[in-house]
Design an enzyme around this catalytic site. Sequence first.
Site, mmCIF file in Angstrom:
data_model
loop_
_atom_site.group_PDB
_atom_site.id
_atom_site.type_symbol
_atom_site.label_atom_id
_atom_site.label_comp_id
_atom_site.label_asym_id
_atom_site.label_seq_id
_atom_site.Cartn_x
_atom_site.Cartn_y
_atom_site.Cartn_z
ATOM 1 N N THR A 125 0.837 -1.198 0.000
ATOM 2 C CA THR A 125 0.000 0.000 0.000
ATOM 3 C C THR A 125 0.872 1.247 0.000
ATOM 4 O O THR A 125 1.866 1.311 0.733
ATOM 5 C CB THR A 125 -0.898 0.013 1.262
ATOM 6 O OG1 THR A 125 -1.633 -1.207 1.324
ATOM 7 C CG2 THR A 125 -1.868 1.178 1.222
ATOM 8 N N ASP A 134 9.502 -5.469 -13.783
ATOM 9 C CA ASP A 134 8.041 -5.368 -13.716
ATOM 10 C C ASP A 134 7.571 -4.045 -14.317
ATOM 11 O O ASP A 134 6.782 -3.321 -13.718
ATOM 12 C CB ASP A 134 7.559 -5.512 -12.276
ATOM 13 C CG ASP A 134 6.075 -5.866 -12.193
ATOM 14 O OD1 ASP A 134 5.533 -6.389 -13.188
ATOM 15 O OD2 ASP A 134 5.453 -5.614 -11.147
#
Length: 410
Positions: A22, A130
């Site tokens: 988060t 990524d």
Amino acid sequence: MARNIGSRYTAHQILGRGSAGTVWLGEGPEGPVAIKLLREDLASDQELVGRFVQERTALLGLDHPRVVAVRDLVVDGNDLALVMDLVRGTDLRTRLDRERRLAPEAAVAIIADVADGLAAAHAAGVVHRDVKPENILLDMEGPLGPGGAHPALLTDFGVAKLIDTPGRTKATRIIGTPDYLAPEIVEGLPPRAAVDIYALATVLYELLAGFTPFGGGHPGAVLRRHVTETVVPLPGIPEELWQLVVQCLAKAPASRLRASELAARLRDVLPLLAGIPPLDVDEPDAEPTSEAQEEDPYPTGAAPAAPRRAAVPLVPGASPDSNRDTHTSMRVPAPDELAGGPLGTARAPRPSGARRPGSARHKAEAVRKRRITLSIAAIVVAGALGAGGYLATAGDSDVAPQDSKTSTQP
């Protein structure tokens, strides 16, 4: 609700959630920061925490205008956090969701910025692993570039590497997001700098077309396409730009450009793109998602509009992930599967205009053809029976009706 992160930082509010953790708006000794608090299961892994600390020097050493700088790494109890520069803007996925596709000039300007950041990282020996729209941030306070593009920065360096530790994954597993995985990763080879180039070219294709070149359907099918299929051309862009896309999506890593070369070549083609509107490209069909759909995709007889091809959940029972934030672990397909085993069969290039085998429309056409064939067969059989009855009575018209009956007496 505010919470302390270590002794130097305070997290005030959540800015977003990702597959690894988060992101919070926080405050530090030098002002506002973004704090990425990694998942609790990652923080409880002592081997990962040790690797996290080992990577500190490499991550803190990435200093480039096109990379979101990591200011600090915090290990405090159950908290494992990266403290980063705060970029006031949005991520590229959010813009794609809003606009569907970008004008070529803006798309190329954004990708050139990211290529600059990758060049600096690769020079420092760091592979991102990524690269995807979720990890590209647009600085809304920065000066506008070609096509009105906001400056782009690459974030989340090192997260994939941190998660992909020997203790957490096996040699037969893949870490990454299916739509953007280079073929050599699918085949189980170690990731090198070229995997970032492949992923970045995939993002460029997505910005231009509105969909990724090999995405859609089951993750296994996506992985196979990366290895076996060629990219579908995009009409309406200069040949120079298309050749760059093709070269950077090459199956062989050595055939791809380096990040610095890609950035320079992209800026060379920018003048050719001025004024070109977003492309008008037909999106590929979605794959059927159930046996019922495969048997009769359109039971009412009316074919609905083809849905947008998007990511699918990789965890059974999970809802579809519209943001493709699917950084996860998957099994490496065996060679026979990639060539046409349990995951499916390898396909030869289909003629222009032909439906892809297995697509919803392709299966609907097959169902309709089967119904027509059965109807024709029924008519032929009925006709044959009728004709046979007529010939039997007409040919024996002089036989009395009772003679035509079968006797049951001995």
